[in-house]
Every structure is written in structure tokens, then in C-alpha cells.
Design an enzyme around this catalytic site. Structure first.
Site, PDB file in Angstrom:
ATOM      1  N   TYR A  12      -9.758   5.602   6.620  1.00  0.00           N
ATOM      2  CA  TYR A  12     -10.007   5.992   8.010  1.00  0.00           C
ATOM      3  C   TYR A  12     -11.048   7.111   7.953  1.00  0.00           C
ATOM      4  CZ  TYR A  12      -5.679   3.599   9.523  1.00  0.00           C
ATOM      5  OH  TYR A  12      -4.693   2.673   9.799  1.00  0.00           O
TER       6      TYR A  12
ATOM      7  N   LYS B 162      -0.065   0.454  15.043  1.00  0.00           N
ATOM      8  CA  LYS B 162       1.294   0.453  15.607  1.00  0.00           C
ATOM      9  C   LYS B 162       1.591  -0.705  16.570  1.00  0.00           C
ATOM     10  CE  LYS B 162       3.051   3.661  13.367  1.00  0.00           C
ATOM     11  NZ  LYS B 162       2.959   2.842  12.157  1.00  0.00           N
TER      12      LYS B 162
ATOM     13  N   PRO C 270      -5.629   0.908  18.338  1.00  0.00           N
ATOM     14  CA  PRO C 270      -5.254   0.381  17.024  1.00  0.00           C
ATOM     15  C   PRO C 270      -5.214   1.405  15.884  1.00  0.00           C
ATOM     16  CG  PRO C 270      -7.448  -0.382  17.673  1.00  0.00           C
ATOM     17  CD  PRO C 270      -6.874   0.317  18.852  1.00  0.00           C
TER      18      PRO C 270
ATOM     19  N   HIS D 160       0.844  -1.200   0.000  1.00  0.00           N
ATOM     20  CA  HIS D 160       0.000   0.000   0.000  1.00  0.00           C
ATOM     21  C   HIS D 160       0.879   1.251   0.000  1.00  0.00           C
ATOM     22  CE1 HIS D 160      -4.188  -1.559   1.346  1.00  0.00           C
ATOM     23  NE2 HIS D 160      -3.593  -2.390   0.516  1.00  0.00           N
TER      24      HIS D 160
ATOM     25  N   TYR E  13       3.314   6.871  10.074  1.00  0.00           N
ATOM     26  CA  TYR E  13       2.491   5.721   9.673  1.00  0.00           C
ATOM     27  C   TYR E  13       3.355   4.597   9.111  1.00  0.00           C
ATOM     28  CZ  TYR E  13      -1.660   3.149   8.310  1.00  0.00           C
ATOM     29  OH  TYR E  13      -2.637   2.178   8.214  1.00  0.00           O
TER      30      TYR E  13
HETATM   31  P1  RFL Z   1       0.127 -11.229  22.003  1.00  0.00           P
HETATM   32  O1  RFL Z   1      -0.268 -11.303  20.566  1.00  0.00           O
HETATM   33  O2  RFL Z   1      -0.913 -10.847  22.991  1.00  0.00           O
HETATM   34  O3  RFL Z   1       0.763 -12.631  22.380  1.00  0.00           O
HETATM   35  C1  RFL Z   1       1.076 -12.969  23.726  1.00  0.00           C
HETATM   36  C2  RFL Z   1       0.993 -14.474  23.860  1.00  0.00           C
HETATM   37  O4  RFL Z   1       1.333 -14.834  25.194  1.00  0.00           O
HETATM   38  C3  RFL Z   1       0.435 -15.822  25.649  1.00  0.00           C
HETATM   39  N1  RFL Z   1       0.396 -15.757  27.126  1.00  0.00           N
HETATM   40  C4  RFL Z   1       1.059 -16.617  27.929  1.00  0.00           C
HETATM   41  N2  RFL Z   1       1.829 -17.677  27.650  1.00  0.00           N
HETATM   42  C5  RFL Z   1       2.348 -18.342  28.698  1.00  0.00           C
HETATM   43  N3  RFL Z   1       2.108 -18.020  30.003  1.00  0.00           N
HETATM   44  C6  RFL Z   1       1.349 -16.968  30.313  1.00  0.00           C
HETATM   45  N4  RFL Z   1       1.129 -16.637  31.602  1.00  0.00           N
HETATM   46  C7  RFL Z   1       0.778 -16.208  29.269  1.00  0.00           C
HETATM   47  N5  RFL Z   1      -0.012 -15.122  29.196  1.00  0.00           N
HETATM   48  C8  RFL Z   1      -0.236 -14.871  27.922  1.00  0.00           C
HETATM   49  C9  RFL Z   1      -0.887 -15.472  24.984  1.00  0.00           C
HETATM   50  O5  RFL Z   1      -1.756 -16.592  24.898  1.00  0.00           O
HETATM   51  C10 RFL Z   1      -0.413 -14.993  23.612  1.00  0.00           C
HETATM   52  O6  RFL Z   1      -0.370 -16.035  22.662  1.00  0.00           O
HETATM   53  O7  RFL Z   1       1.343 -10.203  22.227  1.00  0.00           O
HETATM   54  P2  RFL Z   1       2.594  -9.896  21.254  1.00  0.00           P
HETATM   55  O8  RFL Z   1       3.225 -11.159  20.755  1.00  0.00           O
HETATM   56  O9  RFL Z   1       3.416  -8.881  21.967  1.00  0.00           O
HETATM   57  O10 RFL Z   1       1.946  -9.222  19.939  1.00  0.00           O
HETATM   58  C11 RFL Z   1       1.319  -7.960  20.014  1.00  0.00           C
HETATM   59  C12 RFL Z   1       0.232  -7.856  18.934  1.00  0.00           C
HETATM   60  O11 RFL Z   1      -0.610  -8.998  19.035  1.00  0.00           O
HETATM   61  C13 RFL Z   1      -0.595  -6.574  19.074  1.00  0.00           C
HETATM   62  O12 RFL Z   1       0.234  -5.472  19.378  1.00  0.00           O
HETATM   63  C14 RFL Z   1      -1.362  -6.230  17.774  1.00  0.00           C
HETATM   64  O13 RFL Z   1      -2.290  -7.236  17.442  1.00  0.00           O
HETATM   65  C15 RFL Z   1      -2.084  -4.893  17.909  1.00  0.00           C
HETATM   66  N6  RFL Z   1      -2.893  -4.581  16.731  1.00  0.00           N
HETATM   67  C16 RFL Z   1      -2.310  -4.082  15.577  1.00  0.00           C
HETATM   68  N7  RFL Z   1      -0.969  -3.912  15.510  1.00  0.00           N
HETATM   69  C17 RFL Z   1      -0.381  -3.477  14.351  1.00  0.00           C
HETATM   70  O14 RFL Z   1       0.861  -3.307  14.324  1.00  0.00           O
HETATM   71  N8  RFL Z   1      -1.107  -3.218  13.211  1.00  0.00           N
HETATM   72  C18 RFL Z   1      -2.479  -3.372  13.189  1.00  0.00           C
HETATM   73  O15 RFL Z   1      -3.078  -3.195  12.134  1.00  0.00           O
HETATM   74  C19 RFL Z   1      -3.135  -3.782  14.423  1.00  0.00           C
HETATM   75  N9  RFL Z   1      -4.460  -3.950  14.460  1.00  0.00           N
HETATM   76  C20 RFL Z   1      -4.281  -4.780  16.765  1.00  0.00           C
HETATM   77  C21 RFL Z   1      -5.048  -4.448  15.610  1.00  0.00           C
HETATM   78  C22 RFL Z   1      -4.917  -5.307  17.903  1.00  0.00           C
HETATM   79  C23 RFL Z   1      -6.284  -5.483  17.905  1.00  0.00           C
HETATM   80  N10 RFL Z   1      -6.852  -6.049  19.087  1.00  0.00           N
HETATM   81  C24 RFL Z   1      -7.883  -7.000  19.094  1.00  0.00           C
HETATM   82  C25 RFL Z   1      -6.255  -5.805  20.372  1.00  0.00           C
HETATM   83  C26 RFL Z   1      -6.404  -4.616  15.589  1.00  0.00           C
HETATM   84  C27 RFL Z   1      -7.042  -5.108  16.754  1.00  0.00           C
HETATM   85  C28 RFL Z   1      -8.552  -5.238  16.686  1.00  0.00           C
HETATM   86  C1  PHB Z   2      -6.610  -4.048  10.391  1.00  0.00           C
HETATM   87  O1  PHB Z   2      -6.628  -4.311   9.177  1.00  0.00           O
HETATM   88  O2  PHB Z   2      -6.961  -4.862  11.254  1.00  0.00           O
HETATM   89  C2  PHB Z   2      -6.191  -2.686  10.820  1.00  0.00           C
HETATM   90  C3  PHB Z   2      -5.667  -1.812   9.887  1.00  0.00           C
HETATM   91  C4  PHB Z   2      -5.279  -0.536  10.274  1.00  0.00           C
HETATM   92  C5  PHB Z   2      -5.421  -0.148  11.587  1.00  0.00           C
HETATM   93  C6  PHB Z   2      -5.918  -1.037  12.535  1.00  0.00           C
HETATM   94  C7  PHB Z   2      -6.314  -2.323  12.150  1.00  0.00           C
HETATM   95  O3  PHB Z   2      -5.069   1.111  11.948  1.00  0.00           O
END
Ligand code: RFL
Ligand code: PHB
Length: 389
Positions: A200, A296, A292, A72, A384
Site C-alpha cells: 500500500y 473489508k 476498498p 499472507h 486488517y
Molecule cells: P455483489 O457482489 O454486488 O452481488 C450482488 C448480486 O446481486 C445481483 N443483483 C440482483 N439480482 C436480482 N435482482 C436484482 N434486482 C438485483 N440487483 C442486483 C447482482 O447482479 C450481483 O450478482 O454483492 P455481495 O454479494 O454483497 O458481495 C459484496 C462484494 O462483492 C464486495 O463487498 C467486494 O467486492 C468489495 N471489495 C473487496 N472486498 C474485500 O473484502 N476484499 C477486497 O480485497 C476487496 N477489493 C472490492 C475490492 C470491490 C471492488 N469494486 C470494484 C467495488 C476491489 C474492488 C475494485
Molecule cells: C485486491 O487484490 O483486489 C485488493 C487487495 C487489497 C485491497 C483492495 C483490493 O485493500
């Protein structure tokens, strides 16, 4: 058991760190509380920065992302009747990649399995001992069986609700938090995305985001009340609300269909300092959360992994501990910039329950400024696509 690095958490941070260490001949064991299918079932990030792409290449897990990811070069921002574009490629020379966190995680699991990497699933009662000594260890249970691993270092990659952060004594850490008065209701549907680029939207009914995973998989979000539950929203109600919030021409083109996932995420900004206690290092969501808006979260987790991996590599290859000693300061310097950007972009795009007419005017003025000012667009684009490591 014995290993060099115990990694608590088998999400993207833990797996990426484990695979990068493996490439440099450093052993690790990953402990994951859930099953692999559960981890892969979480629909989260969609937008990857160049820094993360570089780490995936270094870890040898970028082949499918290169073939299937969507490049993108810009994004669309809409407010009122206006829509404008931020041209990342022109402003920064750098695109972003749309490739789901689920796919990144799947590729990392495949690589760890191909290399016979040790990942223990379904672990319970993980406890980190002696982090402030030279001989840390980690104990846990699997199916009622108690186990212990002695190690050199522990990486706390266990997300916001994990045990690693809690292991650092309360009087040694400072936590900063802001909770936003709304959530994001997200759905995934097997329909073609309404736009090639993300939209957005700040509408008078609240924020909306049109995103995607591939040419026939769309990801849409709408700002919702924190008291809403996914089951309160029928698919039909979701599509109707989304259409009211995005530009009219897009709403007319929107292809709707049954949702295959529907969930609500709270919006929070959170940082804990420091990110290191002795031989325990926090990485990713274990140390910080961003709302989100601006994508980031995963990308900031990746920059932590970069600093920690670089420090551990330097330590094992040369005996020099400068990289691990400066880990927390280096990681936090970049974390706070990602926090600032996510907070700013969230504040710009959402409707707040207590927003005064003056606040609303400020938001509109800021959007108008961003629409017409090259310097503002430059700053937005640089943030971004991701600030340098
Ligand atoms: P995670 O993914 O939460 O993984 C942590 C893992 O640890 C396990 N765990 C344990 N294991 C052993 N013992 C314990 N006591 C434990 N406690 C927990 C869990 O089961 C899990 O498997 O953290 P990690 O690896 O640091 O990754 C971070 C990312 O997942 C998170 O920052 C992103 O998903 C945030 N996020 C986005 N980030 C982006 O860079 N770009 C995006 O477009 C974006 N969109 C989003 C998002 C997060 C969202 N939600 C639902 C919070 C969109 C959404 C909707
Ligand atoms: C996504 O595709 O899940 C997504 C994309 C951009 C954002 C947050 C989530 O800023």
C-alpha cells in the site's frame, strides 16, 4: 413455487448463505439478475479474513482455496522514501488469504450446482411483498414469464444497486454516506507480482496498491480522478504512473505486460440502518459499502452472512427467534468497525484534492507513528486480519 428462504442476488453473499443453509437442511432459491459468466467476470476482492475462510470450510467449499490460496503473514506500507511492514502473524497470530472473489464465487456456484441448488439467472423485475407480515413472497420475470415464490424469509443479497434495500420504506431507514473525491483505476495482468506481500503506497502523486491473484496474475491499482475513464489510460500510461508511486527498488523490478482487465471503482462509505425489516434481511453490499482500502467489503458481507445464517439455523432448529431478532444490531456493530477502519486507512493513504499543508503533515505524522509504534501496529493488524464475529 415455495421455499424457506428466497435469496435475492447471486453474488458471494447470496451464494454463501444459500450453501450454508443447504448444509443445515434449509432450502433456498437464489434469484440473480445477470448470467453466471457475468458475475464471474467481475474482478473484485482479493484478500480473505479468517472468518470468511471458516465459513467456506463450514459450507464445504474450501478445498481449492486451501490448495491454491496464498497465505499472507503481513503487508508493506510505503510513504515518501520509507517502507515498513505490519506483521500480522506476529501481532495477531492470524494471517490473511489471498484468493480472488471470482474464485470464491466459482467454488460456490460449483457447490450449489453439485447439490442441485436452484439458482434462477437473468431474472427481471424482482419485487418483495409482505416483508412485514408472516407470509412474504417474491415475484419476478424470466424471459417474459411471470413467477412467484412464497417463503418464510427473504435475504437481500443484491448489492448496492439492488431492490431489497429500496423495499424498506424510506421513513424506516436511515442512510449514512461519504463519497471520496477520487477513484481506483485497477488492472489485472498475467505477470508475476512485484512483491510477495501487498504494498500500500502513499506517494505525492497519489495512492497505489500492488496486489495479486496468483504467482502469474497481478492486480494493481492507482488512485485516479473520478472524471477519468478506463479508456483514457493506455497500459503504458498505467505502468508509468504505478512506477512513480511505488518504492524505487520495486519499480525497477516491476514486470509489465498487457492488461487483461481495466476498470475504475468509485470510493464510498455507506451504511443503511436497520438491516432488517420484518422478514427481510439485508446482507453485504446491499446494506453497506466500504472504500476498498483495507479489503473489508467481501469480508464484512461474510460476517453478515454468518449472523444471518446462525439466526436462521437457530430458528429452524429450535423455533427460537432470538438470533434473527438481533441480526441487525449484531451485524451493524461489526459493520461500523469495518467502516471506521476502511475510512481511516483510506484517509491515511490517499492524496485529497483539497488537502492543506497542515492535513498533509498530519497524514505524514500518522504514518510515522504507525511505522514506529507497536500499539498502533497492533490496532492496524487486528483490524486488517478481521475483528472477531
Ligand atoms: P455483489 O457482489 O454486488 O452481488 C450482488 C448480486 O446481486 C445481483 N443483483 C440482483 N439480482 C436480482 N435482482 C436484482 N434486482 C438485483 N440487483 C442486483 C447482482 O447482479 C450481483 O450478482 O454483492 P455481495 O454479494 O454483497 O458481495 C459484496 C462484494 O462483492 C464486495 O463487498 C467486494 O467486492 C468489495 N471489495 C473487496 N472486498 C474485500 O473484502 N476484499 C477486497 O480485497 C476487496 N477489493 C472490492 C475490492 C470491490 C471492488 N469494486 C470494484 C467495488 C476491489 C474492488 C475494485
Ligand atoms: C485486491 O487484490 O483486489 C485488493 C487487495 C487489497 C485491497 C483492495 C483490493 O485493500
Amino acid at each position: 413455487m415455495q421455499t424457506q428462504v428466497v435469496i435475492v442476488g447471486g453474488g458471494p453473499s447470496g451464494l454463501l448463505l444459500s450453501q450454508l443453509l443447504h448444509v443445515r437442511g434449509i432450502d433456498s432459491i437464489v434469484l440473480e439478475r445477470k448470467t453466471k459468466d457475468y458475475v464471474l467476470g467481475r474482478i473484485r476482492a482479493g484478500v480473505l479474513e479468517q472468518g470468511l475462510l471458516g465459513l467456506m470450510a463450514e459450507a464445504g467449499v474450501d478445498a481449492r482455496m486451501k490448495a491454491e490460496g496464498l497465505r499472507h503473514d503481513g503487508t508493506l506500507i510505503s510513504y515518501g522514501d520509507e517502507t515498513f511492514r505490519i506483521d500480522f502473524a506476529k501481532l495477531t497470530g492470524t494471517p490473511v488469504m489471498v484468493y480472488g472473489q471470482t474464485e470464491v464465487t466459482r467454488d460456490l456456484y460449483a457447490a450449489r450446482e453439485a447439490a442441485d441448488g436452484v439458482i434462477e439467472f437473468n431474472v427481471e423485475n424482482v419485487a418483495i411483498h409482505g416483508a412485514d407480515t408472516d407470509t412474504p413472497s417474491v415475484t419476478y420475470e424470466v424471459g417474459g414469464d411471470a413467477r412467484r415464490i412464497d417463503c418464510d424469509f427473504v435475504a437481500g443479497c443484491d448489492g448496492f444497486h439492488g431492490v431489497s434495500r429500496q423495499t424498506i420504506p424510506l421513513d424506516l431507514r436511515t442512510e449514512y454516506e461519504k463519497v471520496y473525491p477520487f477513484g481506483w483505476l485497477g488492472i489485472l495482468s498475467e505477470t508475476p507480482p512485484v512483491s510477495h506481500e501487498l504494498i500500500y503506497a502513499n506517494s505525492e502523486r497519489g495512492f497505489a496498491l500492488c496486489s495479486m491473484r496468483n504467482d502469474n496474475l497481478s492486480r494493481y491499482y492507482i488512485q485516479c480522478s473520478m472524471s477519468d475513464r478506463p479508456k483514457d489510460w493506455t497500459d503504458e500510461a498505467f505502468w508509468q504512473e504505478l512506477k512513480r508511486r511505488i518504492p524505487r527498488d520495486r519499480a525497477e523490478q516491476l514486470v509489465t505486460g498487457p492488461s487483461i482487465e481495466k476498470s475504475i471503482a468509485p470510493l464510498r462509505s455507506f451504511v443503511t440502518e436497520p438491516m432488517r425489516w420484518g422478514r427481510l434481511f439485508l446482507c453485504g453490499d446491499a446494506a453497506h459499502i466500504v472504500p476498498p482500502t483495507g479489503a473489508k467489503g467481501l469480508n464484512t458481507a461474510a460476517s453478515d452472512v454468518h449472523y444471518l445464517y446462525t439466526g436462521l439455523r437457530q430458528f429452524y432448529e429450535t423455533g427460537n427467534s432470538e438470533g434473527i431478532d438481533s441480526y441487525s444490531d449484531r451485524a451493524l456493530a461489526r459493520v461500523w468497525k469495518a467502516e471506521r477502519f476502511s475510512w481511516w486507512f483510506s484517509s491515511l493513504m490517499h492524496r485529497y484534492p483539497d488537502q492543506s499543508p497542515f492535513d498533509l503533515r498530519m497524514q505524514q505524522a500518522e504514518l510515522a507513528f504507525l511505522r514506529s509504534n507497536a500499539a498502533a501496529q497492533q490496532a492496524m493488524a487486528e483490524n486488517y486480519v478481521g475483528l472477531p464475529y
